[in-house]
Structure formats: C-alpha cells, structure tokens
Design an enzyme around this catalytic site. Structure first.
Site, short mmCIF file in Angstrom:
data_model
loop_
_atom_site.label_atom_id
_atom_site.label_comp_id
_atom_site.label_asym_id
_atom_site.label_seq_id
_atom_site.Cartn_x
_atom_site.Cartn_y
_atom_site.Cartn_z
N VAL A 82 2.75 -0.01 -2.39
CA VAL A 82 1.38 -0.35 -2.65
C VAL A 82 0.43 0.62 -1.97
O VAL A 82 0.38 1.03 -0.85
CB VAL A 82 0.87 -1.71 -1.88
N LYS A 83 -0.54 1.17 -2.74
CA LYS A 83 -1.28 2.21 -2.59
C LYS A 83 -2.74 1.47 -2.04
O LYS A 83 -3.34 0.72 -2.68
CB LYS A 83 -1.73 3.36 -3.78
N ILE A 84 -2.94 2.15 -1.16
CA ILE A 84 -4.26 1.55 -0.25
C ILE A 84 -5.21 2.49 0.39
O ILE A 84 -4.72 3.18 0.96
CB ILE A 84 -3.75 0.63 0.85
#
Length: 220
Positions: A82-84
């Site tokens: 998951v890219k945050i």
C-alpha cells in the site's frame, strides 16, 4: 539493486517481465489515469505478471480512509504494497497497517528526516523523489545516500526505493548510492540498454558474417 517498473500499463510490464529483470512495479493515480478502466482489475493483472511487490496508492486524505483503502488493496493479491504519501495522517495509517501485517510504501519523500519518520512508523519501502528534487536545484540523490546510511546504521527494517528516476545516469547513481530498489519508466530502461558502440558492433559482426557466408556459397 532491485528494479521496479514505474507504470500501470500491463503491456509495458509484460515486455520487461520477459527480459528477466523485473523485481516489482509501482503505480500511482497519475499512471493509472493513462490506462483507465478498473484500478482493482489493473492491479490484479499486474500482480499476475510479477511475484514482486506491486505498489497501489491510496487517495484518501485522512488516516481512517487510507487504512480503509489499504486494507481493500491488500485483499487483491498477496504481493500488494500500500502506497501512502508522507504526512501526519500517512504516518498514522502506516503504523496501523503495519500492526495488521500489511506492507506499505511511503511516497513523496523529499528529505532524509521524512524517510526516518516513515521507517519508524513501519513503512516497508521509502520512496525519495530524485528527479523532482533536482527540478528545484536540490541534490535528489543525496537524500537517497542519506537514507541508505540511516537505514544501515540503525538496522531499520525497511528499504530505500529511489523514485522519480529521469535518466540512465540516475539509475547508475542510485545503484552506487546503495539504494535497495529503483523504480523506473520503460523509456529509461530502454535507454539503459542502448549504446552506439553496441549497435555499431552488432552491425559490424553481421556484415562480417554475411561476407563469409557469401564466399562459402558454391558458384552457380
């Protein structure tokens, strides 16, 4: 150094996968906008093409929304990361997702301090944007070097992922800086393959081969 492809184009990923050099893929909303369709479906296709990490970026601005989107992405395939984005809500979201065993990639890092905080929050990948820093007359690769030193000095359980790679030279510098990963557009990868002396050598060998073959043919 691991090489990720920075794209949401399944055809591009298929090409690089056949070269035997693909270690993962990074996507973002801008890259996805170029291909369209269902983001979930595109991510599933990408995850079938590579067993390596595939970054899927959240768009929520609050921690609860980031966590909700992140949990959803994690259900799509086991290799989703998951890219945050780096922010206060982002740090909270990374910490909460880590507690649930979900890997994260902290994006939009522009300083070593930001990367250090992301690592402490539990990010599996730290993505400093080299090209964008160069655009404002800062040394983007220096952030990569600083983060690599920090990670190795303190034995942090994360990896530095050099992003916003604009040229083959950026790739060389990232590798020399000790970056664990670099994500790169297909156009830059193709420029890494090319060299005029290689092309000239191939043409020369082919001419010599053809000349020998023509001499060996029996005369009519």
């Amino acid at each position: 150094m691991k090489i990720f492809l920075d794209t949401a184009d399944v055809d591009e990923i298929s090409v690089v996968a056949r070269w035997g050099i693909l270690d993962g893929v990074t996507t973002n909303p801008t890259l996805f906008s170029k291909v369209g369709g269902s983001y979930d479906d595109v991510l599933k296709q990408i995850c079938e093409l590579t067993p390596g990490p595939v970054s899927a970026e959240v768009v929520a601005a609050d921690a609860a929304g980031m966590v909700r989107e992140g949990k959803h992405f994690a259900t799509l395939a086991p290799n989703i990361v998951v890219k945050i984005p780096m922010s206060e809500p982002g740090l909270e979201a990374m910490s909460r997702l880590r507690s649930e065993g979900i890997k994260t990639n902290c994006t939009l890092i522009f300083s070593a301090n930001q990367g250090l905080l992301a690592a402490k929050a539990g990010a599996s990948l730290l993505s400093p944007f080299v090209g964008r820093l160069d655009d404002i007359n800062e040394d983007g690769m220096n952030v990569v070097r600083e983060l690599v030193t920090i990670v190795e000095t303190h034995d942090l359980k994360t990896e530095v992922l050099a992003a916003s790679i604009r040229s083959p030279r950026h790739m060389t510098e990232a590798a020399l800086a000790g970056s664990h990963v670099a994500t790169v557009p297909l156009a830059v990868l193709r420029r890494m393959i090319e060299h005029p002396l290689t092309e000239a050598g191939i043409a020369s060998f082919r001419r010599d081969w053809d000349a020998v073959q023509s001499k060996d043919r029996p005369q009519a």
